[in-house]
Design a protein around this motif. Structure first.
Motif, PDB file in Angstrom:
ATOM      1  N   TRP A   1      25.855  49.107  34.945  1.00  0.00           N
ATOM      2  CA  TRP A   1      26.575  49.584  33.765  1.00  0.00           C
ATOM      3  C   TRP A   1      28.092  49.535  33.971  1.00  0.00           C
ATOM      4  O   TRP A   1      28.846  50.335  33.440  1.00  0.00           O
ATOM      5  CB  TRP A   1      26.126  50.997  33.397  1.00  0.00           C
ATOM      6  N   ASN A   2      28.535  48.567  34.764  1.00  0.00           N
ATOM      7  CA  ASN A   2      29.957  48.437  35.031  1.00  0.00           C
ATOM      8  C   ASN A   2      30.590  47.384  34.137  1.00  0.00           C
ATOM      9  O   ASN A   2      29.899  46.556  33.546  1.00  0.00           O
ATOM     10  CB  ASN A   2      30.202  48.120  36.510  1.00  0.00           C
ATOM     11  N   GLN A   3      31.904  47.453  34.035  1.00  0.00           N
ATOM     12  CA  GLN A   3      32.680  46.531  33.213  1.00  0.00           C
ATOM     13  C   GLN A   3      33.852  46.017  34.045  1.00  0.00           C
ATOM     14  O   GLN A   3      34.232  46.648  35.029  1.00  0.00           O
ATOM     15  CB  GLN A   3      33.247  47.251  31.985  1.00  0.00           C
ATOM     16  N   LEU A   4      34.437  44.898  33.627  1.00  0.00           N
ATOM     17  CA  LEU A   4      35.621  44.381  34.302  1.00  0.00           C
ATOM     18  C   LEU A   4      36.720  44.195  33.269  1.00  0.00           C
ATOM     19  O   LEU A   4      36.509  43.554  32.238  1.00  0.00           O
ATOM     20  CB  LEU A   4      35.324  43.055  35.015  1.00  0.00           C
ATOM     21  N   LEU A   5      37.878  44.787  33.562  1.00  0.00           N
ATOM     22  CA  LEU A   5      39.065  44.621  32.736  1.00  0.00           C
ATOM     23  C   LEU A   5      39.903  43.510  33.350  1.00  0.00           C
ATOM     24  O   LEU A   5      40.367  43.628  34.483  1.00  0.00           O
ATOM     25  CB  LEU A   5      39.855  45.926  32.677  1.00  0.00           C
ATOM     26  N   VAL A   6      40.051  42.407  32.601  1.00  0.00           N
ATOM     27  CA  VAL A   6      40.779  41.225  33.068  1.00  0.00           C
ATOM     28  C   VAL A   6      42.016  41.073  32.184  1.00  0.00           C
ATOM     29  O   VAL A   6      41.894  40.777  30.993  1.00  0.00           O
ATOM     30  CB  VAL A   6      39.901  39.954  32.985  1.00  0.00           C
ATOM     31  N   PRO A   7      43.217  41.276  32.750  1.00  0.00           N
ATOM     32  CA  PRO A   7      44.417  41.214  31.914  1.00  0.00           C
ATOM     33  C   PRO A   7      44.898  39.795  31.632  1.00  0.00           C
ATOM     34  O   PRO A   7      44.460  38.832  32.276  1.00  0.00           O
ATOM     35  CB  PRO A   7      45.462  41.981  32.744  1.00  0.00           C
ATOM     36  N   LYS A   8      45.807  39.688  30.680  1.00  0.00           N
ATOM     37  CA  LYS A   8      46.474  38.421  30.391  1.00  0.00           C
ATOM     38  C   LYS A   8      47.084  37.891  31.681  1.00  0.00           C
ATOM     39  O   LYS A   8      47.506  38.667  32.544  1.00  0.00           O
ATOM     40  CB  LYS A   8      47.597  38.627  29.378  1.00  0.00           C
ATOM     41  N   GLY A   9      47.138  36.567  31.803  1.00  0.00           N
ATOM     42  CA  GLY A   9      47.707  35.966  32.998  1.00  0.00           C
ATOM     43  C   GLY A   9      46.685  35.702  34.082  1.00  0.00           C
ATOM     44  O   GLY A   9      47.018  35.197  35.146  1.00  0.00           O
ATOM     45  N   PHE A  10      45.425  36.063  33.811  1.00  0.00           N
ATOM     46  CA  PHE A  10      44.337  35.807  34.747  1.00  0.00           C
ATOM     47  C   PHE A  10      43.330  34.872  34.093  1.00  0.00           C
ATOM     48  O   PHE A  10      42.990  35.033  32.918  1.00  0.00           O
ATOM     49  CB  PHE A  10      43.634  37.110  35.142  1.00  0.00           C
ATOM     50  N   LEU A  11      42.837  33.906  34.851  1.00  0.00           N
ATOM     51  CA  LEU A  11      41.724  33.078  34.394  1.00  0.00           C
ATOM     52  C   LEU A  11      40.471  33.936  34.482  1.00  0.00           C
ATOM     53  O   LEU A  11      40.370  34.819  35.331  1.00  0.00           O
ATOM     54  CB  LEU A  11      41.562  31.856  35.291  1.00  0.00           C
ATOM     55  N   HIS A  12      39.497  33.652  33.638  1.00  0.00           N
ATOM     56  CA  HIS A  12      38.261  34.445  33.653  1.00  0.00           C
ATOM     57  C   HIS A  12      37.049  33.536  33.532  1.00  0.00           C
ATOM     58  O   HIS A  12      37.080  32.526  32.826  1.00  0.00           O
ATOM     59  CB  HIS A  12      38.244  35.445  32.491  1.00  0.00           C
TER      60      HIS A  12
END
Length: 192
Positions: free
Chosen positions: A108-119
């Motif tokens: 039940w986890n999430q990942l916050l990926v900010p602008k400037g990062f490839l995903h």
């Protein structure tokens, strides 16, 4: 809500509370006030829901150019993925470095990926469903990608003998070095 910094401090693993009984469970997977209290002041404009039928589907590495660059909040509703963020900000001490986190319906986890990062991510189970919020609308004119298997990045995808299943667009993506990249590191973006 539990917040865990990764090896790339701007990329954050978030675990929302989940409250259950014999009927099932309830969870606030996103609460704007709690996110602001944790230091994340983001305006989400779109939710995306993706189903991947097979294990080994790789959807990577994606980003959008400014002014349509996106922050992403990624979670798994069913199944498991290996979720990856790569620092693409020129001048960053972590430029070209990556972090991978297993996201799952069970954890039940999430990942916050900010602008400037490839995903990107790779499915680890069949019939995996990924849901993610973005802070800018999808714009085909601003969409870009980088090869998931670029040796310069050296991402350790857990293929375990599986052949990656890619879209034609992802298969034709350029290397990290060749990709259009306007992102620049700003020291103020690093969380305290």
């Amino acid at each position: 809500m539990e917040v865990r910094r990764t090896a790339l401090p701007e990329v954050v693993e978030i675990v929302p509370g989940r409250f259950g009984d014999d009927r099932g469970f309830f969870s606030e997977v996103f609460n704007a006030a709690r996110f602001r209290e944790a230091g994340f002041n983001l305006d989400w404009v779109q939710d995306n829901h993706v189903l991947s039928r097979q294990a080994g589907v790789v959807r990577a590495l994606h980003y959008q150019l400014p002014p349509m660059a996106q922050d992403k909040l990624v979670r798994v509703a069913r199944g498991r993925v290996f979720d990856v963020a790569v620092d693409a900000r020129k001048g960053s001490p972590a430029y070209g470095k990556w972090v991978g986190v297993v996201l799952s319906a069970e954890r039940w986890n999430q990942l916050l990926v900010p602008k400037g990062f490839l995903h990107g991510y790779m499915t680890l189970e069949p019939d995996t469903e990924v849901i993610y919020k973005v802070s800018a609308f999808y714009s085909p004119a601003h969409e870009r990608g980088v090869r998931f298997d670029d040796p310069e990045l050296g991402i350790a995808w857990p293929l375990g003998g599986l052949l990656p299943i890619l879209s034609d667009k992802d298969r034709a993506a350029p290397s990290f070095r060749e990709a259009e990249n306007p992102f620049v590191f700003d020291q103020s973006e690093i969380p305290a």
